[in-house]
Scaffold this active site. Structure first.
Site, short mmCIF file in Angstrom:
data_model
loop_
_atom_site.label_atom_id
_atom_site.label_comp_id
_atom_site.label_asym_id
_atom_site.label_seq_id
_atom_site.Cartn_x
_atom_site.Cartn_y
_atom_site.Cartn_z
N GLU A 75 0.87 -1.28 -0.02
CA GLU A 75 -0.12 0.14 0.13
C GLU A 75 0.98 1.02 0.01
O GLU A 75 2.12 1.26 0.59
CB GLU A 75 -0.93 -0.24 1.35
CG GLU A 75 -1.86 1.14 1.46
CD GLU A 75 -3.02 1.28 0.38
OE1 GLU A 75 -2.58 1.62 -1.04
OE2 GLU A 75 -4.26 0.97 0.48
N ASP A 76 0.44 2.45 -0.53
CA ASP A 76 1.22 3.62 -0.61
C ASP A 76 0.91 4.45 0.87
O ASP A 76 1.93 5.00 1.18
CB ASP A 76 0.86 4.22 -1.65
CG ASP A 76 -0.51 4.78 -1.98
OD1 ASP A 76 -1.48 4.06 -1.24
OD2 ASP A 76 -0.93 5.56 -2.70
N ASP A 80 -4.14 6.10 5.76
CA ASP A 80 -4.65 7.47 6.35
C ASP A 80 -5.60 7.24 7.26
O ASP A 80 -5.26 6.80 8.60
CB ASP A 80 -5.19 8.27 4.83
CG ASP A 80 -5.22 9.57 5.11
OD1 ASP A 80 -5.60 9.97 6.14
OD2 ASP A 80 -5.22 10.51 4.37
N PHE A 87 -1.63 17.14 2.89
CA PHE A 87 -2.15 16.85 1.41
C PHE A 87 -0.67 16.14 0.74
O PHE A 87 -0.28 17.02 0.26
CB PHE A 87 -2.84 17.47 0.74
CG PHE A 87 -3.84 16.81 -0.39
CD1 PHE A 87 -3.37 15.70 -1.25
CD2 PHE A 87 -5.25 16.77 0.03
CE1 PHE A 87 -4.30 15.17 -1.83
CE2 PHE A 87 -6.09 16.16 -0.91
CZ PHE A 87 -5.52 15.31 -1.82
N ARG A 93 1.17 12.01 -9.81
CA ARG A 93 1.57 10.77 -9.48
C ARG A 93 2.97 10.36 -9.98
O ARG A 93 3.74 9.57 -9.27
CB ARG A 93 0.69 9.78 -10.23
CG ARG A 93 -0.62 9.62 -9.40
CD ARG A 93 -1.45 8.34 -10.23
NE ARG A 93 -2.73 7.99 -9.77
CZ ARG A 93 -3.64 7.68 -8.66
NH1 ARG A 93 -2.85 7.35 -7.85
NH2 ARG A 93 -5.05 7.90 -8.92
C1 PRP Z 1 -5.72 6.01 -1.30
C2 PRP Z 1 -4.57 5.14 -1.09
C3 PRP Z 1 -5.04 4.10 -0.11
C4 PRP Z 1 -6.07 4.72 0.73
C5 PRP Z 1 -5.86 5.30 2.03
O1 PRP Z 1 -6.28 5.42 -2.53
O2 PRP Z 1 -3.85 4.44 -2.19
O3 PRP Z 1 -5.50 2.98 -0.64
O4 PRP Z 1 -6.70 5.99 -0.36
O5 PRP Z 1 -6.86 6.08 2.53
P1 PRP Z 1 -7.60 5.61 3.79
O6 PRP Z 1 -6.72 4.98 4.80
O7 PRP Z 1 -8.06 6.68 4.46
O8 PRP Z 1 -8.56 4.37 3.43
P2 PRP Z 1 -7.40 6.09 -3.47
O9 PRP Z 1 -8.71 5.43 -3.16
O10 PRP Z 1 -7.15 7.41 -3.40
O11 PRP Z 1 -6.97 5.37 -4.79
P3 PRP Z 1 -5.59 5.49 -5.70
O12 PRP Z 1 -4.76 4.54 -4.92
O13 PRP Z 1 -6.06 4.89 -6.75
O14 PRP Z 1 -5.12 6.63 -5.78
#
Ligand code: PRP
Length: 184
Positions: A101-102, A105, A154, A167
Site C-alpha cells: 500500500e502507498d 490514512d 495533503f 503521481r
Molecule cells: C488511497 C491510497 C489508499 C487509501 C488510503 O487510495 O492509495 O489505498 O486511499 O486512505 P484511507 O486509509 O483513508 O482509506 P485511493 O482510493 O485514493 O485510490 P488510488 O490508490 O488509485 O489513488
C-alpha cells in the site's frame, strides 16, 4: 520536475530519502520471506511506483499480483466497505501474501480489504505501507512494515495523486492548499 513546482508547498521526502528507506524495507522483507515465495499484491493505483521500486530490491523469489478497490463514497464511509473493481489473478488460499500500500490514512480502505482477504484463507497476510499517517486513523490497523510515519497534510507524488495529477513526481511533496481550495 518543474512543471508543477508552484503547486508543491514543500518537499516531504526526496527520491534519495525514499530510496534509502526502501533498501532497508527490502532487506527486512527479503529476510522474512526468504523461502516463502510470497504473492506480493499491489493495490492500484497509488502503490504502483512504490511497488515497482520495492520488488526490484527483494532478494528472494516472489510472485506479482494486482488488486483494485473502489474508494468509499461519502455515503458508505462509516461502514468502511470497499468493493473490488479488479481482483487478484491468483487464488490466495494457502499462500503467504504481502499487500503493498502507498498510504494508510484513515485506515478504512486497508482494514476493509484485509478483512475480506482473510476470509480467503491465506497462510499469512501482512501489509507493507510506504506511508503511515496515524493522526487521521479511524480504524485500528497498523502496517507490519512501514516506510515513514508522516504528519497530517495533503501528500502527492511517487504514485500519490490529487485529482489524478502529480503521481509521476519522483519525490513526495506537500500540496499547496491553494490547489485544492480553488476547486472547493
Ligand atoms: C488511497 C491510497 C489508499 C487509501 C488510503 O487510495 O492509495 O489505498 O486511499 O486512505 P484511507 O486509509 O483513508 O482509506 P485511493 O482510493 O485514493 O485510490 P488510488 O490508490 O488509485 O489513488
Amino acid at each position: 520536475m518543474d512543471y508543477c513546482k508552484a503547486d508543491i508547498e514543500s518537499i516531504l521526502l526526496t527520491s534519495g530519502q525514499i530510496s534509502e528507506r526502501l533498501d532497508e524495507l527490502a532487506h527486512d522483507i527479503s529476510r522474512d520471506y526468504n523461502d516463502k515465495n510470497p504473492l506480493v499484491i499491489c493495490i492500484l493505483k497509488g502503490s504502483v511506483v512504490f511497488y515497482g521500486d520495492l520488488i526490484r530490491r527483494l532478494n528472494c523469489p516472489i510472485e506479482m499480483d494486482f488488486i483494485s478497490v473502489s474508494s468509499y463514497g461519502l455515503s458508505d464511509r462509516s461502514s468502511g466497505a470497499v468493493k473490488i473493481k479488479k481482483d487478484t489473478d491468483n487464488c490466495i488460499a494457502g499462500r503467504h501474501v504481502l499487500i503493498v500500500e502507498d498510504i494508510v490514512d484513515s485506515g478504512i480502505t486497508i482494514s476493509s480489504l484485509l478483512e475480506l482477504l482473510k476470509k480467503r484463507d491465506p497462510l499469512s497476510l501482512k501489509l507493507v505501507s510506504l506511508l503511515d499517517k496515524p493522526a487521521r486513523r479511524e480504524r485500528d490497523v497498523s502496517p507490519d512494515y512501514t516506510g515513514f510515519i508522516i504528519p497530517d497534510g495533503f501528500i502527492v507524488g511517487y504514485g500519490l495523486d490529487y485529482a489524478e495529477r502529480y503521481r509521476n513526481l519522483p519525490y513526495l511533496g506537500i500540496l499547496s492548499p491553494a490547489v485544492y481550495m480553488k476547486n472547493k
